[in-house]
Design an enzyme around this catalytic site. Structure first.
Site, PDB file in Angstrom:
ATOM      1  N   GLU A  62     -19.649 -26.809  39.713  1.00 15.54           N
ATOM      2  CA  GLU A  62     -19.332 -25.402  39.940  1.00 15.54           C
ATOM      3  C   GLU A  62     -20.612 -24.623  39.693  1.00 15.54           C
ATOM      4  OE1 GLU A  62     -16.596 -21.740  38.200  1.00 15.54           O
ATOM      5  OE2 GLU A  62     -16.140 -23.792  37.583  1.00 15.54           O
TER       6      GLU A  62
ATOM      7  N   ASN B   2     -15.070 -21.306  42.150  1.00 16.75           N
ATOM      8  CA  ASN B   2     -13.748 -21.108  41.572  1.00 16.75           C
ATOM      9  C   ASN B   2     -13.126 -19.827  42.117  1.00 16.75           C
ATOM     10  OD1 ASN B   2     -11.476 -21.443  40.003  1.00 16.75           O
ATOM     11  ND2 ASN B   2     -12.613 -21.875  38.136  1.00 16.75           N
TER      12      ASN B   2
ATOM     13  N   ASP C 223      -7.789 -22.390  38.986  1.00 14.35           N
ATOM     14  CA  ASP C 223      -7.230 -22.473  37.641  1.00 14.35           C
ATOM     15  C   ASP C 223      -7.222 -21.101  36.971  1.00 14.35           C
ATOM     16  OD1 ASP C 223     -10.136 -22.666  37.509  1.00 14.35           O
ATOM     17  OD2 ASP C 223      -9.887 -23.029  35.372  1.00 14.35           O
ATOM     18  N   GLU C 224      -6.277 -20.926  36.055  1.00 13.63           N
ATOM     19  CA  GLU C 224      -6.247 -19.799  35.129  1.00 13.63           C
ATOM     20  C   GLU C 224      -6.315 -18.435  35.832  1.00 13.63           C
ATOM     21  OE1 GLU C 224      -8.135 -21.997  31.213  1.00 13.63           O
ATOM     22  OE2 GLU C 224      -9.515 -20.918  32.518  1.00 13.63           O
TER      23      GLU C 224
ATOM     24  N   TYR D  64     -13.599 -33.696  27.688  1.00 11.69           N
ATOM     25  CA  TYR D  64     -14.525 -32.568  27.824  1.00 11.69           C
ATOM     26  C   TYR D  64     -15.627 -32.609  26.768  1.00 11.69           C
ATOM     27  CZ  TYR D  64     -12.079 -29.771  31.332  1.00 11.69           C
ATOM     28  OH  TYR D  64     -11.535 -29.304  32.496  1.00 11.69           O
TER      29      TYR D  64
ATOM     30  N   ASP E 253     -18.733 -22.957  27.520  1.00 11.00           N
ATOM     31  CA  ASP E 253     -17.959 -21.835  26.975  1.00 11.00           C
ATOM     32  C   ASP E 253     -18.760 -21.008  25.978  1.00 11.00           C
ATOM     33  OD1 ASP E 253     -16.168 -23.370  28.395  1.00 11.00           O
ATOM     34  OD2 ASP E 253     -14.498 -22.992  27.034  1.00 11.00           O
TER      35      ASP E 253
END
Length: 606
Positions: A193, A234, A295-296, A394, A438
């Site tokens: 991504e 995304n 996603d999300e 992850y 993150d």
């Protein structure tokens, strides 16, 4: 007399059977050490010895491509220049064969046979190529390969690594190292991504992007090493890197607030914008897969705050439609656009909540990472192909790290999803590990690499063959130590100058000190040079033009770590986290910019 002879023969036989087995014989019985471990090994007499007279025998076009790549890797691994020739093999040669008639080897399997010469045979070019990876691993342990034969075929067709180079720019050399390591361990998908700098939409070119020439270089390396580079933009959630400067495309809630991370899926203009990005990516990516994330979308909110979404769904699908149907409608429109170009769609699983009445197109691959109401088994029963992208796999910068040792001890394999363990591998395409930023300043790239290699080898093993080939995790990690790293891998922890105090032109004087992860800190009487101002994205100041300042020295502050990149008799200073170079500006300050926006200053050290 006859009885005494018989007795003597029995004694001799027992003596032979009970005698200690010579080391060479023991070695021949067990499979040579590789990662992934060989799925079978039949010992045979003799051995292959790689020596100065070795040649690579390759007659066909596909064979010569494999042999040429192998020759380059042998040279990079310190084995010298090995010529690629045609014709009959002789003792000490390595023979590359692609035989489509060997259909039982599948698309990626190979046969390797070691004796006076060594032969590698695949039904496809990719299969033969993977056989050369095994050979490179064997030669990393010595010039002798015991006599024997293996037929080595992967259990799963998708064996991957996912990288979110989103927001945070990951250097091209680091990604190239990853491609080489993946190939060396027979992983075949790098799902990225990232943002490609756009010509069609310059307003979207906030930092974190890659130039088209950089992506072409990465894709070419992937093609050479049989690693498919699959791109992702995304959407319709997490799309703020693309639409933060396009409020006209942002979803608006019932209070009139714009949502920069959410695309307004009710607008045709939003879909057209996304299509144009797909078209631009098609200029540099060659993959026949497209990942749209999905996603999300409603992370931290819910559809009730956006009544226009339900209105759109009901106008298109009738009064019984749900807001989720509008979301699925967007996914299916992207699917159809990709399919029209011969490209398959991939999405994350968490948007498939079961609240929809409109199904996602069945030939969409679902990457399952989160335990939600609709389980992997249900998706497979509905006809979807499902990849295991479990959160337990992850590695998050400054956050959760996969417990590889524990997973190995549990004999984890791709049937073990978040929330469900399947009894069959039917419908499971494979698995991948995922790297996510993150907390973008939580770790440097070099620190991530240290954590990555054991996890990478584990997922390679679990997707290719037996997930637990050794009795203990320590024994399994010893395999990785034995085979080492891929030929051609760059050591990105090297620092080009010795520790000491240097003048950086006429701008400043600083003590240069190497950090444990292979960067440097710059310390003056005023503190340590850092990037600390500006608006933070994932805890990182990513705006071009932010000034470098002398802050209180803190060994844990990764924003105080720098790369010294050789250039024109001096060095560029690049921040280890923001990946922007320093430029001395006309106002006498030192600011960070992407290299293609402002020419970096070359600092001459004295």
């Amino acid at each position: 007399m006859r009885k005494r002879l018989r007795f003597a023969a029995v004694v001799a036989l027992l003596t032979l059977l009970l005698a200690p087995v010579p080391a060479v014989a023991r070695e021949a019985r067990s499979a040579p050490v590789t990662v992934p471990a060989l799925t079978d090994w039949t010992p045979e007499s003799g051995a292959f010895r790689f020596g100065p007279g070795a040649r690579l025998v390759a007659d066909g076009t596909a064979e010569r491509r494999v042999a040429d790549t192998l020759a380059g890797d042998l040279r990079a691994a310190g084995h010298g220049s090995v010529p690629v020739v045609r014709g009959a093999a002789r003792t000490g040669d390595i023979v590359i064969d692609v035989k489509p008639s060997r259909g039982s080897l599948g698309a990626e399997g190979y046969e390797l046979r070691s004796g006076r010469s060594l032969s590698i045979t695949g039904a496809t070019e990719t299969g033969a190529f993977y056989g050369t990876r095994t050979l490179l691993q064997l030669l990393a342990q010595g010039d002798r390969v015991p006599g024997g034969r293996t037929v080595d075929i992967p259990r799963y067709k998708e064996r991957g690594v996912g990288v979110c180079a989103c927001y945070i720019h990951i250097t091209l050399p680091w990604l190239e190292n990853l491609v080489r390591e993946m190939s060396y361990n027979k992983l075949n998908q790098l799902l990225v991504e990232l943002k490609v700098k756009s010509d069609a939409h310059p307003e979207a070119n906030t930092w974190g992007y890659y130039t088209k020439s950089e992506i072409r270089r990465l894709v070419a390396l992937g093609d050479k090493y049989h690693v498919e580079i699959i791109p992702e933009i995304n959407s319709p959630g997490h799309i703020d890197p693309w639409i933060e400067n396009r409020p006209d495309l942002q979803l608006t809630d019932s209070d009139g607030n714009k949502q920069p991370s959410r695309l307004d899926i009710t607008q045709q203009a939003a879909f057209d914008y996304y299509k144009s990005l797909m078209d631009e990516y098609a200029q540099v990516f060659t993959s026949k897969s497209w990942h749209m994330g999905a996603d999300e979308y409603m992370l931290g909110s819910d559809f009730a705050k956006y009544p226009q979404i339900l209105k759109y769904a009901q106008e298109k699908y009738g009064s019984g439609a749900t807001p989720q149907d509008a979301f699925v409608d967007f996914v299916n429109r992207v699917h159809d656009y990709a399919a029209g170009k011969g490209v398959e769609l991939r999405i994350w699983n968490d948007g498939l909540t079961g609240a929809n009445t409109v199904p996602v197109d069945k030939d969409t691959t679902v990457e399952h990472w989160l335990n939600v109401a609709v389980k992997p088994g249900q998706l497979i029963a509905q006809g979807y192909s499902v990849m295991n992208a479990a959160y337990s796999l992850y590695l998050i910068r400054g956050g959760f790290h996969s417990d590889t040792g524990s997973l190995y001890d549990q004999s984890w394999d791709p049937r073990s999803f978040e929330g469900e363990k399947l009894t069959s591998s039917k419908g499971v395409t494979g698995a991948k590990i995922s790297l996510w930023p993150d907390n973008g300043r939580g770790e440097t790239e070099n620190e991530v690499a240290t954590e990555l290699w054991p996890a990478l080898r584990h997922v390679a093993q679990a997707t290719w063959g037996d997930p637990h080939p050794d009795a203990t995790y320590a024994e399994f990690t010893a395999r990785g130590t034995a085979v080492g790293h891929a030929p051609g891998r760059r050591d990105l922890t090297e620092v080009p100058v010795a520790d000491g105090t240097y003048g950086f032109g006429t701008s400043f004087t600083a003590a240069v000190r190497r950090t444990a992860d292979g960067y440097v800190t710059l310390r003056s009487d005023s503190g340590c040079l850092a990037i600390s101002g500006g608006r933070l994205t994932l805890n990182v100041p990513l705006q071009p033009g932010v000034e470098a300042t002398w802050d209180t020295c803190d060994a844990t502050n990764t924003l105080q770590r720098w790369q010294l990149e050789p250039a024109a008799g001096g060095y560029r200073l690049v921040n280890a986290i923001t990946q922007m170079a320093l430029t001395a500006t006309d106002d006498g300050r030192i600011r960070q910019y992407p290299a293609d926006q402002r020419t970096p200053t070359v600092w001459h050290l004295s």
